[in-house]
Design an enzyme around this catalytic site. Structure first.
Site, PDB file in Angstrom:
ATOM      1  N   LYS A  84       0.847  -1.188   0.000  1.00 54.85           N
ATOM      2  CA  LYS A  84       0.000   0.000   0.000  1.00 54.85           C
ATOM      3  C   LYS A  84       0.881   1.237   0.000  1.00 54.85           C
ATOM      4  O   LYS A  84       1.886   1.291   0.720  1.00 54.85           O
ATOM      5  CB  LYS A  84      -0.915  -0.025   1.231  1.00 54.85           C
ATOM      6  N   SER A 175      -9.502   2.298   2.940  1.00 58.33           N
ATOM      7  CA  SER A 175      -8.600   2.988   2.038  1.00 58.33           C
ATOM      8  C   SER A 175      -7.647   2.056   1.288  1.00 58.33           C
ATOM      9  O   SER A 175      -6.989   2.455   0.330  1.00 58.33           O
ATOM     10  CB  SER A 175      -7.761   3.994   2.827  1.00 58.33           C
ATOM     11  N   SER A 199      -9.963  -0.231   7.277  1.00 56.45           N
ATOM     12  CA  SER A 199      -9.446  -0.119   5.916  1.00 56.45           C
ATOM     13  C   SER A 199      -8.706  -1.338   5.391  1.00 56.45           C
ATOM     14  O   SER A 199      -8.238  -1.328   4.252  1.00 56.45           O
ATOM     15  CB  SER A 199      -8.542   1.119   5.801  1.00 56.45           C
TER      16      SER A 199
END
Length: 513
Positions: A84, A175, A199
Site C-alpha cells: 500500500k 482505504s 481499511s
C-alpha cells in the site's frame, strides 16, 4: 519453469504454494516476478498500481534466487508482494495517494516493508519477499471507497478511482482498495494494507479476499505515513487465512527503537494452530450488528456462515455491544483530531508540494495546503482542528476518549462469555462508483461494524462468506468479520482457516482474472 508447474498459472497459486515451488526450484523468483508484472500491466485499467519499477523488482528477485541457491532463504523467499502506498520505500515513490507527496522518495524502508523483504538494517534477515510495486489508496488513508486518491495509477495520465474486479463499475472499498483489488485480480499473491477504522477489513470484504488487522502495536508503524496514530495498524491481505498467517508471522514483532507505540511482545508463529479443531469455540453474535440497517443479502450470507460454524462444532452465543452506534461520532472526532496534528508537517517547507507563487510564509502555507490536500483530507483536518480548539476540547475530544474506553469495556464484558465475535464487515456490498461521493456521512456510516474494534485496538479480520443474490448486486462478494481479544490473532486465523477448509468462497475469483 519445469513441467510440474507448466499447466498451472502462477497467479492461481497461494502464498504457501508459491513459497514451496520457489524453495524446491520448480520456478525461479525472477520468473514469478516477471509473471506478476506482466499481469499488472495487462490489467492496468483497474488502477491498482501507482508505481512499478521493473528493474528494481527483478534485481530483488535475482537476489532471492541467489539466497535460495545458497541455502540462506527466508521463510517466504522470492514470493512477490505489493505494498500500500502508505508505507515508505527507498526504491519506489511514496505519495500516500496525495498531491502533497508527488514524487517523494524515502531514504529508508518502513519496518513492515523491510521485515517482509530483505530485513531491517542491522537486524535479523527478513522473509525475502520481492516487491512488485506500490498500490493505490485513498489520500492519507482517508476514505471508504478508494475514490479519494489524487495520484494517477500506472498507465493513467490523471487520477482515477480503483475499480472492483468483480464489477468494474463498483468501488473496491478503502482505504486499502488498491491492495484488495491487486490480490482479488491475481495481480499479486499478497499485499500490505493499513487499518485505521476498517481499511483492511472493508475492502477485503468488498473484493472477496481475506485480510487481518492485528492487535494495535503488534506491527510496527515506523515508516507508515501517519493518519491517526492511536488507531493506524498494518496488516496483510491475501486470498486465505493460511496465507495471512504466514504474512502476519513475518511482519509482526517489537520495533521499540523506531516506534514508540510498538508493543514489547515477542513475534509468534501464527500458523502453529491453524488446523486445530474449533469444537466448542464460543462465537459471540452481537445483536447491534444485525439491526435494521443491515442489507438482507449480507444478513443471509453471514447467518449461513454462522450456521456452518455450528456444523464445525462452534457454539453461537448472543451478546451485546451497546455502544456500537457511538463508534461513528467517537471515531470521527478522535481520528480527525490526530490527523490534523499529523498532517501539520506537510507545509511545503522541507519536502513535498510547494505552491509556486506566494507573497509571504503564511500565504505559502495556505496555498500549499489548499493545492496539496484533497477535499476529504481538508474536511478531516478542519474537523480535527475544531474539536481540539480552545473551548471545544473538553466538550468533544475529551468526551470521545471517555466513550472510547467504554466501547473497549463493552468488548471485555463480551469476551467473558465468548472466545471470538462474529458479524458483518459492512452493512452492504460494494456500491457503485460515485454513488456516495457527494455524501461523506454515507461513506462514514459504512464503517459502523469495523470502527468499534479499531477504537478498542482489538485484532479483527474479514473472510469471504458468500455473494449477493439480489438483482441489483448479484455476484458481489460478502465478507464476515471475526474479532478477537488482545493478542488472539492465532485464534481468529484458526477459526477462519477451519471455515475455509469447509467452504470454497475464498477460492472464487472474478471472471476474466
Amino acid at each position: 519453469m519445469t513441467s510440474s508447474l507448466s499447466q498451472t498459472a502462477l497467479h492461481d497459486l497461494s502464498v504457501q504454494q508459491l513459497a514451496t515451488a520457489l524453495s524446491s526450484k520448480q520456478v525461479s523468483a525472477v520468473e514469478a516476478a516477471q509473471h506478476f508484472l506482466q499481469r499488472a500491466a495487462a490489467h492496468s485499467a483497474l488502477g491498482a498500481y501507482v508505481d512499478v519499477n521493473t528493474e528494481v523488482t527483478l534485481a530483488q528477485a535475482a537476489a532471492a534466487d541467489a539466497r535460495i541457491a545458497s541455502g540462506t532463504a527466508g521463510a517466504l523467499e522470492g514470493v512477490p508482494i505489493a505494498h500500500k502506498d502508505i508505507f515508505v520505500t527507498r526504491d519506489f515513490a511514496t505519495t500516500a495517494g496525495s498531491r502533497m507527496l508527488a514524487g517523494y522518495r524515502s531514504p529508508f524502508d518502513a519496518t513492515v516493508v523491510a521485515k517482509l523483504g530483505a530485513g531491517v538494517a542491522g537486524g535479523a534477515p527478513g522473509a525475502g519477499m520481492v516487491t512488485l510495486g506500490k498500490l493505490n489508496c485513498d489520500e492519507f488513508a482517508m476514505g471508504s471507497s478508494n475514490e479519494n486518491s489524487a495520484v494517477p495509477p500506472v498507465g493513467f495520465d490523471a487520477p482515477a478511482p480503483v475499480r472492483n474486479p468483480w464489477n468494474t463499475e463498483r468501488i473496491p472499498g478503502g482505504s486499502s482498495g488498491g491492495s484488495a483489488v491487486a490480490v482479488a485480480a491475481r495481480l499479486t499473491p499478497a499485499a500490505t494494507g493499513t487499518d485505521t477504522g476498517g481499511s483492511i477489513r472493508q475492502p477485503a470484504s468488498f473484493c472477496g479476499i481475506t485480510g487481518i488487522k492485528p492487535t494495535y502495536g503488534r506491527a510496527s508503524r515506523y515508516g507508515m505515513v501517519a493518519f491517526a496514530s492511536s488507531l493506524d495498524q498494518a496488516g496483510p491481505m491475501a486470498r486465505s487465512a493460511e496465507d495471512c498467517a504466514l504474512l502476519l508471522t513475518a511482519l509482526c514483532g517489537p520495533d521499540l527503537d523506531r516506534d514508540s507505540t510498538s508493543l514489547d511482545v515477542p513475534a509468534e508463529n501464527y500458523s502453529r494452530s491453524l488446523k486445530d479443531s474449533i469444537e466448542g469455540l464460543r462465537i459471540g453474535v452481537p445483536q447491534e450488528f444485525f439491526g435494521a440497517g443491515l442489507a438482507d443479502d449480507v444478513r443471509a450470507a453471514v447467518n449461513a456462515a454462522l450456521a456452518e460454524y455450528e456444523k464445525l462444532g462452534a457454539k453461537l452465543v448472543p451478546i451485546s455491544l451497546p455502544r456500537t452506534e457511538l463508534s461513528i461520532p467517537v471515531y470521527y472526532i478522535i481520528a480527525p483530531a490526530e490527523a490534523s496534528s499529523n498532517l501539520s508537517r506537510f507545509d511545503g517547507v522541507k519536502f513535498g508540494h510547494r505552491a509556486k507563487q506566494y507573497t509571504d510564509l503564511a500565504d505559502m502555507y495556505q496555498k500549499t495546503r489548499s493545492e496539496g490536500f484533497g477535499d476529504e483530507v481538508q474536511r478531516r483536518i478542519m474537523i480535527g482542528t475544531y474539536v481540539l480548539s480552545h473551548g471545544y476540547y473538553d466538550a468533544y475530544y475529551l468526551q470521545a476518549q471517555k466513550i472510547r474506553r467504554m466501547i473497549a469495556d463493552d468488548f471485555q464484558n463480551a469476551f467473558k462469555v465468548c472466545d471470538v465475535i462474529a458479524g458483518p464487515v459492512a452493512p452492504t456490498v460494494a456500491w457503485k462508483l460515485g454513488e456516495k461521493s457527494d455524501d461523506p456521512v454515507a461513506n462514514y456510516l459504512a464503517d459502523i461494524f469495523t470502527l468499534p474494534g479499531s477504537l478498542a485496538g482489538l485484532p479483527g479480520m474479514s473472510l469471504p462468506v458468500g455473494f449477493s443474490n439480489t438483482e441489483q448486486d448479484r455476484g458481489m462478494p460478502i465478507g464476515m468479520q471475526l474479532i478477537g481479544n488482545y493478542f488472539q490473532e492465532a485464534r481468529l486465523l484458526n477459526a477462519a482457516h477451519r471455515f475455509q477448509l469447509a467452504t470454497g468462497f475464498h477460492a472464487a475469483k472474478p471472471a476474466g482474472f
